[in-house]
Design an enzyme around this catalytic site. Structure first.
Site, PDB file in Angstrom:
ATOM      1  N   LEU A 114      -5.599   5.963  -0.681  1.00  0.00           N
ATOM      2  CA  LEU A 114      -6.097   5.029  -1.679  1.00  0.00           C
ATOM      3  C   LEU A 114      -5.089   3.894  -1.782  1.00  0.00           C
ATOM      4  CD1 LEU A 114      -7.228   7.416  -4.598  1.00  0.00           C
ATOM      5  CD2 LEU A 114      -8.699   6.291  -2.912  1.00  0.00           C
ATOM      6  N   ASP A 115      -5.572   2.679  -2.028  1.00  0.00           N
ATOM      7  CA  ASP A 115      -4.658   1.559  -2.235  1.00  0.00           C
ATOM      8  C   ASP A 115      -3.733   1.861  -3.415  1.00  0.00           C
ATOM      9  OD1 ASP A 115      -5.989   0.256  -0.232  1.00  0.00           O
ATOM     10  OD2 ASP A 115      -7.145  -1.051  -1.569  1.00  0.00           O
ATOM     11  N   LYS A 116      -2.588   1.222  -3.412  1.00  0.00           N
ATOM     12  CA  LYS A 116      -1.590   1.464  -4.458  1.00  0.00           C
ATOM     13  C   LYS A 116      -2.176   1.281  -5.857  1.00  0.00           C
ATOM     14  CE  LYS A 116       2.977  -0.072  -6.060  1.00  0.00           C
ATOM     15  NZ  LYS A 116       4.131  -0.967  -5.781  1.00  0.00           N
TER      16      LYS A 116
END
Length: 363
Positions: free
Chosen positions: A145-147
């Site tokens: 998942l993106d940050k």
């Protein structure tokens, strides 16, 4: 393996990556020179076939890697990870929302990276040492998942489970549901976005863009759950491919950037009226076949800022969970072409049979 040869199943998030890039991401202690030598001598193989450093990998493929060279390990071996503090271990365990013999599901908070990188010292991968529990091996990330994206993150507890989950993602049997707040309201309540995605030139791969000429195929379904006048909409997103930043790029491309996503929406992505400036993208639910039978089906609670925004806009969270998950999708362009080819082949075969039948009758 007894001879030291290693085998790795290509993960869902590595779909389309170059072989040399795969090594840089997963086995950074292996130099490009070594990878090139292994490829040149036929020691490096994908599903049994020779492969070069520039060839691209597909999710679910099995990469055969020779044992590490002794001198390379000695000179460039990975440093040991420092032990986690009690607070770090406790934080990692607090993220766990599902645990069984094959898998963990974490509820990743926004602001925490999934994997390390330049100047990124704290990340999920670095916290997995706290999540061995009774298993012997170290848990393995299955996807990312993106940050700044929160929510459900699947982690395999052994290599067999990791391979099974990678296969589920690559074959699209796994389902991932995201919730997002977007700017303005889409004119179509239920839509499919099919726009290829590639790296935006000049950004060093840090930013993606719609690239009709050289991009990789990407497909996202969106459904409007609720709307707040014409100001914003709460939408459900389902990605059917796994491109980097796919949901963010696709929603911005149709004129509805995700609230708080200044990278792709600019200043227009931030709402006034006290709505948080954090990104409003959350992996709400994941459903995947369990390696031992049955399913893993887990829902992740919203982070505080997202829940407060829904409340401020007058939305009820239960409305999103009432959306049906399994809906028949229209065929992709490639699927339509494959069907047309199969139909034409069947038609030609039937015609040949008719001609042979008529010839037999005359005799």
């Amino acid at each position: 393996m007894s001879d030291g040869v290693r085998q790795f199943t290509v993960g869902y998030d590595d779909e389309g990556i170059r072989v040399d890039r795969w090594f840089k991401r997963h086995l950074p202690e292996t130099s490009f020179t070594t990878v090139a030598k292994w490829a040149r001598t036929g020691q490096l193989r994908v599903d049994g076939s020779r492969v070069g450093p520039g060839d691209r990998l597909l999710a679910g493929q099995v990469l055969r890697v020779p044992p590490p060279e002794p001198e390379r390990v000695e000179q460039r071996g990975k440093p040991e990870r420092p032990p986690l503090s009690d607070d770090e271990a406790a934080f990692a365990r607090e993220m766990v929302i599902h645990k069984d013999a094959a898998a963990l599901v974490l509820n990743k908070p926004p602001g925490l990276a999934t994997q390390g990188g330049t100047k990124t010292l704290t990340h999920v991968d670095g916290l997995l040492d706290a999540l061995h529990y009774e298993a012997e091996g170290r848990p393995k990330l299955v996807h990312r998942l993106d940050k700044d994206t929160s929510g459900a993150l699947l982690v395999a507890r052994n290599s067999r489970a990791a391979a099974a989950f990678a296969k589920s993602f690559s074959s699209r049997t796994a389902k991932k549901v995201y919730w997002a707040l977007v700017v303005d309201v889409p004119s179509i309540d239920d839509g499919m976005i099919e726009l290829p995605i590639g790296k935006q030139p000049g950004t060093g791969g840090e930013k993606m863009c719609v690239d009709e000429e050289n991009g990789q195929p990407a497909r996202t379904r969106y459904r409007v759950i609720e709307r707040a006048g014409n100001r914003t909409a709460w939408v459900e997103l389902q990605p059917f491919t796994g491109r980097t930043h796919q949901l963010r790029v696709h929603m911005a491309a149709i004129g509805h950037p995700i609230v708080g996503d200044g990278k792709y929406g600019g200043q227009a992505a931030f709402l006034t009226g006290g709505i948080s400036r954090k990104m409003h993208l959350h992996a709400r639910r994941i459903r995947v076949d369990h390696p031992d039978g049955g399913e893993i089906d887990v829902t992740a609670e919203l982070p505080t800022h997202f829940a407060e925004s829904l409340s401020q806009l007058g939305f009820e969270a239960m409305a999103g969970d009432m959306m049906p998950l399994d809906v028949k999708l229209p065929p992709t362009r490639d699927e339509k072409k494959a069907f047309a080819r199969a139909h034409a082949k069947s038609f030609r075969k039937a015609r040949r049979g008719e001609r042979r039948g008529r010839g037999t009758a005359r005799d």
